[in-house]
Design a protein around this motif. Structure first.
Motif, mmCIF file in Angstrom:
data_model
loop_
_atom_site.group_PDB
_atom_site.id
_atom_site.type_symbol
_atom_site.label_atom_id
_atom_site.label_comp_id
_atom_site.label_asym_id
_atom_site.label_seq_id
_atom_site.Cartn_x
_atom_site.Cartn_y
_atom_site.Cartn_z
ATOM 1 N N GLN A 134 0.819 -1.209 0.000
ATOM 2 C CA GLN A 134 0.000 0.000 0.000
ATOM 3 C C GLN A 134 0.858 1.267 0.000
ATOM 4 O O GLN A 134 0.496 2.264 -0.602
ATOM 5 C CB GLN A 134 -0.925 0.000 1.213
ATOM 6 C CG GLN A 134 -1.807 1.231 1.302
ATOM 7 C CD GLN A 134 -2.690 1.214 2.531
ATOM 8 O OE1 GLN A 134 -2.751 0.233 3.268
ATOM 9 N NE2 GLN A 134 -3.369 2.311 2.771
ATOM 10 N N GLU A 135 2.017 1.212 0.651
ATOM 11 C CA GLU A 135 2.882 2.389 0.724
ATOM 12 C C GLU A 135 3.346 2.827 -0.671
ATOM 13 O O GLU A 135 3.509 4.007 -0.930
ATOM 14 C CB GLU A 135 4.091 2.121 1.621
ATOM 15 C CG GLU A 135 3.767 2.052 3.086
ATOM 16 C CD GLU A 135 3.179 0.698 3.529
ATOM 17 O OE1 GLU A 135 3.320 -0.298 2.781
ATOM 18 O OE2 GLU A 135 2.573 0.660 4.606
ATOM 19 N N TYR A 136 3.558 1.866 -1.562
ATOM 20 C CA TYR A 136 3.932 2.212 -2.933
ATOM 21 C C TYR A 136 2.802 2.973 -3.615
ATOM 22 O O TYR A 136 3.039 3.922 -4.346
ATOM 23 C CB TYR A 136 4.271 0.962 -3.752
ATOM 24 C CG TYR A 136 5.570 0.311 -3.376
ATOM 25 C CD1 TYR A 136 6.782 0.864 -3.765
ATOM 26 C CD2 TYR A 136 5.588 -0.851 -2.621
ATOM 27 C CE1 TYR A 136 7.982 0.270 -3.414
ATOM 28 C CE2 TYR A 136 6.776 -1.451 -2.265
ATOM 29 C CZ TYR A 136 7.969 -0.899 -2.663
ATOM 30 O OH TYR A 136 9.141 -1.479 -2.320
ATOM 31 N N GLY A 137 1.590 2.524 -3.363
ATOM 32 C CA GLY A 137 0.434 3.202 -3.942
ATOM 33 C C GLY A 137 0.302 4.627 -3.463
ATOM 34 O O GLY A 137 -0.036 5.529 -4.226
ATOM 35 N N GLU A 138 0.597 4.839 -2.192
ATOM 36 C CA GLU A 138 0.499 6.187 -1.645
ATOM 37 C C GLU A 138 1.593 7.091 -2.190
ATOM 38 O O GLU A 138 1.339 8.225 -2.589
ATOM 39 C CB GLU A 138 0.542 6.123 -0.118
ATOM 40 C CG GLU A 138 -0.694 5.465 0.460
ATOM 41 C CD GLU A 138 -0.537 5.031 1.897
ATOM 42 O OE1 GLU A 138 0.562 5.142 2.468
ATOM 43 O OE2 GLU A 138 -1.550 4.572 2.464
ATOM 44 N N PHE A 139 2.825 6.580 -2.197
ATOM 45 C CA PHE A 139 3.948 7.388 -2.682
ATOM 46 C C PHE A 139 3.887 7.583 -4.195
ATOM 47 O O PHE A 139 3.933 8.707 -4.699
ATOM 48 C CB PHE A 139 5.279 6.740 -2.286
ATOM 49 C CG PHE A 139 6.485 7.483 -2.814
ATOM 50 C CD1 PHE A 139 6.936 8.622 -2.174
ATOM 51 C CD2 PHE A 139 7.144 7.056 -3.955
ATOM 52 C CE1 PHE A 139 8.041 9.329 -2.653
ATOM 53 C CE2 PHE A 139 8.247 7.747 -4.444
ATOM 54 C CZ PHE A 139 8.687 8.883 -3.795
ATOM 55 N N ILE A 140 3.773 6.479 -4.941
ATOM 56 C CA ILE A 140 3.830 6.553 -6.405
ATOM 57 C C ILE A 140 2.484 6.945 -7.009
ATOM 58 O O ILE A 140 2.411 7.863 -7.822
ATOM 59 C CB ILE A 140 4.311 5.210 -6.994
ATOM 60 C CG1 ILE A 140 5.739 4.914 -6.547
ATOM 61 C CG2 ILE A 140 4.226 5.235 -8.526
ATOM 62 C CD1 ILE A 140 6.221 3.512 -6.895
ATOM 63 N N GLY A 141 1.423 6.240 -6.617
ATOM 64 C CA GLY A 141 0.118 6.471 -7.239
ATOM 65 C C GLY A 141 -0.483 7.821 -6.901
ATOM 66 O O GLY A 141 -0.755 8.637 -7.778
#
Length: 124
Positions: A61-68
């Motif tokens: 989920q952290e990737y989604g928050e940072f990247i997405g």
């Protein structure tokens, strides 16, 4: 902590948007907004890759928050796309305005599809 990821991603995305847009616009002389087209297409591709990675459970989920949300949210720009399209139409460039609308929409959708397909090939 989540808002810090979005904030950091947004800072990176905004800087990239500016740098890419300026680099692309310097290299062309037509009124077509190639810089905005480029960042929107690139952002769609990155978001497609992220979506594919999340579907394959290869991204947290952290990737989604940072990247997405952060990076892609600041990198892509619907408001500038809209303003540039209206500006083209108001200055008599109606064919370019229509071309911008159609090409940005279909290229963005295609880039997301390519990103999802590439991510599935990598992680499935």
């Amino acid at each position: 902590m989540n808002w810090l990821l979005v904030l950091a991603g947004g800072a990176v995305g905004a800087a990239l948007r500016y740098l890419i847009d300026r680099a692309v616009q310097r290299r062309q002389s037509t009124p077509f907004p190639w810089g905005t087209f480029t960042v929107n297409t690139l952002g769609s591709l990155v978001l497609g890759l992220l979506t594919g990675a999340e579907l394959a459970r290869a991204a947290d989920q952290e990737y989604g928050e940072f990247i997405g949300t952060g990076l892609c949210g600041a990198l892509t720009t619907y408001s500038t796309f809209s303003w540039e399209t209206v500006h083209l139409a108001r200055t008599g460039e109606t064919v370019r305005a229509a071309g911008n609308t159609v090409s940005t929409t279909f290229t963005g959708l295609g880039a997301v599809l390519i990103g999802i397909t590439a991510a599935q090939a990598l992680w499935d």
